[in-house]
Design an enzyme around this catalytic site. Sequence first.
Site, PDB file in Angstrom:
ATOM      1  N   SER A  40     -14.458 -55.981  52.646  1.00  0.00           N
ATOM      2  CA  SER A  40     -15.940 -56.683  52.228  1.00  0.00           C
ATOM      3  C   SER A  40     -16.243 -57.976  52.431  1.00  0.00           C
ATOM      4  O   SER A  40     -16.635 -58.733  51.662  1.00  0.00           O
ATOM      5  CB  SER A  40     -16.048 -56.202  50.835  1.00  0.00           C
ATOM      6  OG  SER A  40     -17.464 -56.378  50.189  1.00  0.00           O
ATOM      7  N   CYS A  44     -20.617 -61.954  58.964  1.00  0.00           N
ATOM      8  CA  CYS A  44     -21.840 -62.686  59.808  1.00  0.00           C
ATOM      9  C   CYS A  44     -21.344 -64.312  59.501  1.00  0.00           C
ATOM     10  O   CYS A  44     -21.964 -64.969  60.216  1.00  0.00           O
ATOM     11  CB  CYS A  44     -22.943 -62.126  59.243  1.00  0.00           C
ATOM     12  SG  CYS A  44     -23.259 -60.128  59.512  1.00  0.00           S
ATOM     13  N   THR A 275     -20.583 -35.696  59.659  1.00  0.00           N
ATOM     14  CA  THR A 275     -20.114 -35.543  61.064  1.00  0.00           C
ATOM     15  C   THR A 275     -20.125 -34.078  61.419  1.00  0.00           C
ATOM     16  O   THR A 275     -20.524 -33.301  60.697  1.00  0.00           O
ATOM     17  CB  THR A 275     -18.459 -36.244  61.270  1.00  0.00           C
ATOM     18  OG1 THR A 275     -17.658 -35.142  60.355  1.00  0.00           O
ATOM     19  CG2 THR A 275     -18.410 -37.539  60.789  1.00  0.00           C
ATOM     20  N   ALA A 282     -19.296 -40.248  58.560  1.00  0.00           N
ATOM     21  CA  ALA A 282     -18.988 -41.330  59.177  1.00  0.00           C
ATOM     22  C   ALA A 282     -19.968 -42.640  58.829  1.00  0.00           C
ATOM     23  O   ALA A 282     -21.300 -41.940  58.860  1.00  0.00           O
ATOM     24  CB  ALA A 282     -18.664 -41.110  60.443  1.00  0.00           C
ATOM     25  N   LYS A 436     -55.807 -67.311  59.411  1.00  0.00           N
ATOM     26  CA  LYS A 436     -55.693 -66.202  60.399  1.00  0.00           C
ATOM     27  C   LYS A 436     -54.298 -66.442  60.856  1.00  0.00           C
ATOM     28  O   LYS A 436     -53.915 -67.004  61.542  1.00  0.00           O
ATOM     29  CB  LYS A 436     -56.494 -66.257  61.699  1.00  0.00           C
ATOM     30  CG  LYS A 436     -57.946 -65.961  61.100  1.00  0.00           C
ATOM     31  CD  LYS A 436     -59.129 -66.460  62.228  1.00  0.00           C
ATOM     32  CE  LYS A 436     -60.261 -66.283  61.804  1.00  0.00           C
ATOM     33  NZ  LYS A 436     -61.411 -66.899  62.530  1.00  0.00           N
TER      34      LYS A 436
END
Lengths: 552, 552
Positions: A40, A44, A275, A282, A436
Amino acid sequence: MTKKIVIVGGVAGGASAAARARRLSEDADIIVFERDSFISFANCGLPYHIGGEIEDRDALLVQTPESMKARFNLDIRIQSEVIGVDAERQEVTVRELASGREYSERYDDLILSPGAVPIVPPIPGVDSESVFTLRNIPDMDRIIRKINIEAPRSAVVVGGGYIGIEMAEALIHRGIETTMVELANQIMPPMDPEMAVPLHQEMRRNGVRLQLSDALEKVEETAEGLELSMRSGRSLQTDMVILAIGVRPENTLATMAGLAIGEKGGIQVDRTMKTSQPNIWAVGDAVEVRDFVTGAPAQIPLAGPANRQGRIAADNIFDLHSEYKDTQGTGICKVFELSAASTGASEKMLVAQGIDYEKIYVHGADHAGYYPGATQVHLKLVFDPKNGRVLGAQAVGAKGVDKRIDVLATAIRGGMTVFDLEEFELCYAPPFGSAKDVINQAGFVASNLCRGEHAVCHAEDLPEFSDDVVLVDVRNPTEITVLGSIDGSVNIPVNSLRDNLDRLPKDKTLVVYCAVGLRGYVAYRMLKNLGYQVKNMTGGYTTYQMVKRIGQ
Amino acid sequence: MTKKIVIVGGVAGGASAAARARRLSEDADIIVFERDSFISFANCGLPYHIGGEIEDRDALLVQTPESMKARFNLDIRIQSEVIGVDAERQEVTVRELASGREYSERYDDLILSPGAVPIVPPIPGVDSESVFTLRNIPDMDRIIRKINIEAPRSAVVVGGGYIGIEMAEALIHRGIETTMVELANQIMPPMDPEMAVPLHQEMRRNGVRLQLSDALEKVEETAEGLELSMRSGRSLQTDMVILAIGVRPENTLATMAGLAIGEKGGIQVDRTMKTSQPNIWAVGDAVEVRDFVTGAPAQIPLAGPANRQGRIAADNIFDLHSEYKDTQGTGICKVFELSAASTGASEKMLVAQGIDYEKIYVHGADHAGYYPGATQVHLKLVFDPKNGRVLGAQAVGAKGVDKRIDVLATAIRGGMTVFDLEEFELCYAPPFGSAKDVINQAGFVASNLCRGEHAVCHAEDLPEFSDDVVLVDVRNPTEITVLGSIDGSVNIPVNSLRDNLDRLPKDKTLVVYCAVGLRGYVAYRMLKNLGYQVKNMTGGYTTYQMVKRIGQ
């Protein structure tokens, strides 16, 4: 009866599945096998620790095996590789990497979350110790060691996707001369080539040498470092190479277990994440998903979907019947001072799959232009011209890009149309948006088009035009002096059009354009109402310049 | 036949209607009457020019009468007040303010866009020259003149809505000691009182003296400036007063024309923006709209809806049959370093209208916690517990608040549910978001609640608890030392719960809480699965503190 759940892989999907399984059952036996020492972790974040933004390496270790164990009462076995699956006997074979000891473990349910592996092309010399990939903590540690100990002066990043771009930025932050080599004529592959043009400029502005439409063919170690031979015939001297070409699903175990595998190598699953074998599930980067917009099979290795899939697999093991509802591929990348984000289908994806679409561009301020610090958001919207359904969106800009793509991702998820975009009520105060918003503007343009109130033409279609076409630039002369204009266009500012109608032939098609398309639209409506044959170039001169610079 | 369209009011709705009408017809006669000298100005920017962020006053003049005339071929008559409407004869009476000349003008279609006027309570002394309202450019000019010439040292802002808050910030920026007086026990009325608590703290942190649950009753001019008498009996010395109590629809003309008026004074219109009289349309702050979520009549004076309504009125005049689809009231306000935004229904609105709802809180990072600069977003979600439909959302934080509320505004507009929020695919890279965004988290919590997998209790219900309840604080002891805890709670950190089950009685209700609700949920599931009667306090100790500080 106590359920015994075996999970292969303790990152993202695997970790989410384990936590969810425990939340659903206090007495299940839950074993997590992880080949590496880390579970874990913040995948990134790796480039940002290399670049120095994230100073503390421990910050990347979101959960440790100990903390996960304590909170969720899991049996976490790190440095333990699952090397075999016997689907018939419901048993996995495990190798303890430290000792080499092998043993088997029975399961009631098996969740595979093996992730994806970096693609390493089979080219000579690619196994050099100065050639790196970046997928996990040990990869990151190796790159940092190289930088800290050998102080390389130059690096070549191969591949212009998310990781390639983030690594190029990290290397520049570390003071390393960086070259990026990309096979395609653009970086940021989820986006269309014209939308990548501002990113190319931003990379170069920050010192990255960009070598598009080229590929690495050979790596040779020399006394000075590495010599790289390119497909173009060029060669490059460098101290290190980062391979960021992409990833492929890790499907070794799945193949061994006889699971159905998709064309691109992903493990095939149904919407419950099951699967082709009973009791084997999976999740994550290793599975084949369905594209939410096109319905086509896809490989989309992203953290959000992986977490959701893990949760869903656990739900279904405990008969909660939850379903995974396909992947849109919403993604974002910081590119120095810019950000680039996309969701849903790109134009090139729709073309490849033969899906009918129309597109428009708007270039609007991220917040009210009269409040300090406003910057331009370049937004491209693709949609179904028959019913207005939003199919995809891409945006580039310094600020507010994530917000616009998140809103459009939500609109796509909700099956909403360009007519809905007109009516979106978004937060407005001068520091945050406009009365807008760019999204409303995109809705106006696209809806007018769908309703037949606005005929547009696209920058790339201009060369097809002939003598039957008059190009009318409705900007002010000063804008043309500063930015240039399209060859062969006549300049009549929009506010002077009514006084210059005699300069416009009624027997030819007029193509009007301004800077971004808004004044062009005003001109379009005026001329249309006056009986002219007219089209407005969507996105105006700004889009025109992006299209003209594709591949540069 | 050439249509003659008369528009009363040249800001927002009126200007949008005029521009749209011209885009639809090149030969219509379009006359815009505006009482002031300014049209289409940046109303929302006024406080920021007073505060100095927007340096250039001209930046607020988005369009001038000249530029609108040139672009849209409009007949714009400023300083011209429409003082009468004869609906029968389709005629308005106009007074030229400079000359006093009066004349009448026929119309085929009349669009009323008179806006709203600041509420000035009928209290003694309120007509002092040192008491101001802020609605238009001349109002702003007067305030700036006061500040520049008289250099007031102190000011009192009456009313804690958008304009009051923005004015307080502007005055602080100008170095003026500022007190805010608000009748309610909270500022930012669209939000619920506990969500305003961080805003009160932010106002005070920046030097604003906040006097809640109090009202101005009398203004007296003294030698030193003004003496204000409050309902509470307190009195205040100050140099100037800004009245920002709110606005009421300007319905004088409408009443004169015999148009139907709603209970709150708004001009009643159908979905095409037509009033009760043929050929008379009304748009903007002066009209009564329907609340998108509750369906109840509402007065929501916002720029976005006004613009859309103007467009729609013009469409319908030219038989394009477009419909206004109600107002959600999405709004945002900058409160010094924080922002506060909301969309859809608040809890108090639902209570007032007797609509069934449930609520949850999440307090999550605006982007990945391990990437520098992450700050907390406080998010409250109200939804229908029967089907999960999202009814409203409110958020407060330093960053990313506009993004979350925009996404949730879109979800509400799309009729989406908390189950959809679980699956939203939003932009994720460490600088921009989290793999499980705050919105996904809110979706998880609310969906688990709707599915019966998660029983929550609310902070305000705690006092009702009795001896049959055990409060379990599952945070770490260090958190309690730093932040405090709820009286009477026992502390067992979530990771130690399994080892301390003997301390928890099975014949009582356990109420668990952590900092924000996540560890509380893990504890909840564990204890629930072990057969305990248990509830988790939604939003944890963070929400508890906000609720305890309501009105402070």
